[in-house]
Design a protein around this motif. Structure first.
Motif, short mmCIF file in Angstrom:
data_model
loop_
_atom_site.label_atom_id
_atom_site.label_comp_id
_atom_site.label_asym_id
_atom_site.label_seq_id
_atom_site.Cartn_x
_atom_site.Cartn_y
_atom_site.Cartn_z
N GLY A 24 10.41 3.38 -20.30
CA GLY A 24 10.18 2.95 -18.93
C GLY A 24 8.78 2.40 -18.72
O GLY A 24 8.03 2.18 -19.67
N ALA A 25 8.43 2.21 -17.45
CA ALA A 25 7.13 1.64 -17.10
C ALA A 25 6.05 2.72 -17.13
O ALA A 25 6.24 3.83 -16.66
CB ALA A 25 7.19 1.01 -15.71
N ASP A 54 0.61 0.41 -21.22
CA ASP A 54 0.73 -0.95 -20.70
C ASP A 54 2.00 -1.66 -21.16
O ASP A 54 2.62 -2.40 -20.39
CB ASP A 54 -0.49 -1.78 -21.11
CG ASP A 54 -1.69 -1.54 -20.21
OD1 ASP A 54 -1.48 -1.14 -19.05
OD2 ASP A 54 -2.82 -1.74 -20.67
N SER A 55 2.40 -1.46 -22.39
CA SER A 55 3.55 -2.20 -22.92
C SER A 55 4.88 -1.52 -22.65
O SER A 55 5.94 -2.15 -22.76
CB SER A 55 3.39 -2.42 -24.43
OG SER A 55 3.46 -1.19 -25.13
N GLY A 56 4.87 -0.22 -22.31
CA GLY A 56 6.12 0.49 -22.11
C GLY A 56 6.89 0.69 -23.40
O GLY A 56 8.12 0.70 -23.41
N GLU A 57 6.16 0.87 -24.48
CA GLU A 57 6.78 1.04 -25.79
C GLU A 57 6.25 2.30 -26.47
O GLU A 57 5.10 2.71 -26.24
CB GLU A 57 6.50 -0.17 -26.68
CG GLU A 57 7.07 -1.49 -26.17
CD GLU A 57 6.60 -2.67 -26.99
OE1 GLU A 57 6.76 -2.64 -28.23
OE2 GLU A 57 6.05 -3.62 -26.40
N VAL A 58 7.08 2.87 -27.32
CA VAL A 58 6.69 4.02 -28.13
C VAL A 58 6.76 3.60 -29.59
O VAL A 58 7.82 3.17 -30.07
CB VAL A 58 7.59 5.24 -27.88
CG1 VAL A 58 7.23 6.38 -28.84
CG2 VAL A 58 7.48 5.70 -26.44
N GLY A 64 9.68 12.64 -11.66
CA GLY A 64 8.92 12.74 -10.43
C GLY A 64 7.70 11.85 -10.45
O GLY A 64 7.46 11.08 -11.38
N GLU A 65 6.89 12.00 -9.42
CA GLU A 65 5.70 11.18 -9.29
C GLU A 65 4.52 11.89 -9.96
O GLU A 65 4.30 13.08 -9.78
CB GLU A 65 5.40 10.94 -7.81
CG GLU A 65 4.25 9.99 -7.57
CD GLU A 65 4.05 9.68 -6.10
OE1 GLU A 65 3.11 8.91 -5.79
OE2 GLU A 65 4.81 10.20 -5.27
N GLY A 66 3.76 11.12 -10.75
CA GLY A 66 2.57 11.67 -11.39
C GLY A 66 2.89 12.79 -12.36
O GLY A 66 2.31 13.88 -12.27
N MET A 67 3.78 12.52 -13.30
CA MET A 67 4.16 13.57 -14.26
C MET A 67 3.04 13.80 -15.28
O MET A 67 2.49 12.86 -15.83
CB MET A 67 5.47 13.18 -14.97
CG MET A 67 6.68 13.21 -14.05
SD MET A 67 8.22 12.68 -14.85
CE MET A 67 7.97 10.89 -14.92
N THR A 68 2.71 15.07 -15.50
CA THR A 68 1.60 15.44 -16.38
C THR A 68 2.04 16.16 -17.64
O THR A 68 1.21 16.40 -18.52
CB THR A 68 0.61 16.35 -15.62
OG1 THR A 68 1.34 17.46 -15.05
CG2 THR A 68 -0.10 15.59 -14.51
N GLY A 69 3.32 16.50 -17.75
CA GLY A 69 3.74 17.19 -18.96
C GLY A 69 5.21 17.53 -18.96
O GLY A 69 5.88 17.50 -17.92
N ILE A 70 5.72 17.85 -20.15
CA ILE A 70 7.10 18.30 -20.32
C ILE A 70 7.10 19.50 -21.26
O ILE A 70 6.43 19.50 -22.30
CB ILE A 70 7.99 17.18 -20.87
CG1 ILE A 70 8.17 16.07 -19.82
CG2 ILE A 70 9.36 17.72 -21.30
CD1 ILE A 70 9.01 14.90 -20.27
N VAL A 97 9.77 11.29 -23.00
CA VAL A 97 8.63 10.49 -22.58
C VAL A 97 8.67 10.30 -21.07
O VAL A 97 9.57 9.61 -20.55
CB VAL A 97 8.64 9.11 -23.27
CG1 VAL A 97 7.42 8.29 -22.85
CG2 VAL A 97 8.69 9.26 -24.78
N PRO A 98 7.74 10.90 -20.32
CA PRO A 98 7.69 10.66 -18.87
C PRO A 98 7.07 9.30 -18.57
O PRO A 98 6.01 8.97 -19.09
CB PRO A 98 6.81 11.80 -18.36
CG PRO A 98 5.95 12.18 -19.53
CD PRO A 98 6.76 11.89 -20.76
N ASN A 99 7.77 8.51 -17.75
CA ASN A 99 7.32 7.17 -17.39
C ASN A 99 6.85 7.19 -15.93
O ASN A 99 7.68 7.22 -15.01
CB ASN A 99 8.45 6.17 -17.57
CG ASN A 99 9.07 6.23 -18.95
OD1 ASN A 99 8.39 6.02 -19.96
ND2 ASN A 99 10.36 6.52 -19.03
N ASN A 100 5.54 7.18 -15.74
CA ASN A 100 5.01 7.32 -14.38
C ASN A 100 5.10 6.04 -13.57
O ASN A 100 4.92 6.07 -12.35
CB ASN A 100 3.58 7.85 -14.43
CG ASN A 100 3.53 9.33 -14.72
OD1 ASN A 100 4.36 10.09 -14.22
ND2 ASN A 100 2.59 9.77 -15.55
N GLY A 101 5.38 4.92 -14.22
CA GLY A 101 5.51 3.68 -13.49
C GLY A 101 6.82 3.55 -12.74
O GLY A 101 6.90 2.89 -11.70
N ASP A 102 7.88 4.18 -13.25
CA ASP A 102 9.18 4.10 -12.57
C ASP A 102 9.80 5.47 -12.31
O ASP A 102 10.97 5.57 -11.93
CB ASP A 102 10.15 3.21 -13.33
CG ASP A 102 10.40 3.68 -14.77
OD1 ASP A 102 10.09 4.85 -15.08
OD2 ASP A 102 10.90 2.88 -15.58
#
Length: 391
Positions: free
Chosen positions: A247-248, A226-230, A289-295, A264-269
């Motif tokens: 990111g978001a 929610d906050s977009g922070e690590v 990409g959209e809906g990233m689930t892992g790296i 860190v994958p940011n699925n909001g942006d």
């Protein structure tokens, strides 16, 4: 009964894997790839030396296992029976099954202690964590105080475990000797924003999916959706020493093999934030990409791969130049789940739930091969000594 199951599978257009082996005696466990299949309620095994399916372990009927893991000593296959609210362990050499061991409601994610004697299972819907003694195969404690507990992470010495709360903006710290929740660490500033916009931020909380450790266990990185922070947490003091804006809707952090970077994958942006762990700053923002689930990482961390579940694609990055070098489109109307990297860092094994297959990506050439018919709805992958995670 077996004949009836096979007939039904054919009528449904499914191909059930048929393998004779129910033990792995004589096999090098570190060379094997374990695939958790939610709809066939089993774990199948690929020999990475030739990518042949060699074994199938039934977890239990209608239990929809969320993930599986091999204990650190290579002795046991561990899996939650998510819809049955219990847990099983299987001796990989003898094939003997222990359990089911009753746990809390909706067990999904878990971790095994470094000495392979203890397992912590996050009961997502119940808000508890079950402590399982793997020497006695019993639940020895059920720890309350969590909100949708998700990822579980033990410290290298096994003295503490960090529990990510997906339904809250905090990480819980558990003393593994007493099985007590000893601290709750606030992450991000979403609780402040929620006071201003409660309809948005309190209706459905996107909290912490995982507390990701550096390889030495000195710090853990926890992304708040929610906050977009690590938050960077010092494991010696269990305090937040830095907060990094990304990111978001960040999903979680993934450590490079040497621990110098957290991705860190940011699925909001649809971006990937690259954090330097030396100074805890974002040093690059990559297209995702959209809906990233892992790296995942290969080539000693020189390359990274972001899995875009909804696009059916994998984004490949040169981490030396901090740029995207290609996009691997693996098919149309496919849903990608998560992947594991082999212990030598040379290949990725990526589960695809809609095709009942596993994609194998070569880290040097990025060539893709397919292992078909691994089970119904493969959801997660695990390799002993490899780079593993779940979603």
């Amino acid at each position: 009964m077996t004949r009836l199951v096979l007939i039904l599978a054919l009528l449904l257009g499914l191909s059930a894997p048929v393998m004779a082996e129910t033990s792995l005696a004589g096999h090098d466990i570190s060379s094997l790839v374990f695939i958790t299949n939610k709809d066939s309620n089993d774990v199948t095994v690929i020999d990475s030396k030739n990518n042949n399916l060699i074994a199938r372990f039934e977890i239990g009927p209608w239990c929809a296992p969320h993930m599986s893991m091999v204990s650190c000593d290579g002795r046991l296959l561990l899996a939650p029976r998510t819809k049955k609210n219990d847990f099983v362990a299987i001796d990989l050499k003898s094939g003997e099954k222990f359990g089911p061991i009753p746990v809390g409601f909706s067990p999904e994610h878990f971790d095994c202690s470094p000495d392979s004697k203890l397992c912590y299972v996050a009961n997502f819907e119940e808000g508890t964590v079950s402590a399982i003694d793997l020497t006695q195969m019993v639940e020895v404690a059920r720890i309350p105080g969590f909100a949708e507990p998700h990822g579980v992470t033990f410290t290298p010495d096994g003295s503490k475990a960090y529990i990510a709360n997906f339904g809250a903006h905090e990480v819980g710290v558990v003393d593994t000797k007493t099985h007590q929740l000893i601290k709750r660490i606030a992450v991000g500033s979403a609780y402040k924003v929620a006071a201003l916009n409660p309809d948005r931020y309190l209706a459905e909380i996107k909290g912490i999916a995982n507390a990701t450790p550096t390889p030495d266990g000195r710090y853990v990185y926890a992304a708040d959706g929610d906050s977009g922070e690590v938050a960077v947490i010092d494991t010696a003091t269990d305090s937040v020493i830095a907060s990094v804006r990304v990111g978001a809707e960040p999903w979680r952090a993934y450590s490079s093999p040497d621990g110098s970077l957290m991705l860190v994958p940011n699925n909001g942006d649809k971006t990937v934030s690259v954090i330097s762990t030396k100074d805890n700053k974002v040093v690059a923002t990559l297209k995702g990409g959209e809906g990233m689930t892992g790296i995942n990482f290969t080539s000693n961390g020189r390359k990274a791969y972001a899995i875009s579940s909804r696009e059916g694609a994998v984004y490949v990055y040169d981490m030396g130049k901090m740029r995207e070098i290609k996009r691997l489109k693996l098919g149309t109307n496919v849903v990608l789940e998560t992947a594991s990297t082999t212990a030598d860092g040379n290949r990725l094994y990526l589960a695809c739930s809609t095709t009942n297959s596993v994609y194998v990506i070569d880290g040097e050439s990025d060539q893709v091969s397919v292992v078909p018919n691994v089970g119904h709805s493969p959801w997660a992958v695990a390799i002993l000594g490899g780079y593993n995670y779940c979603h």
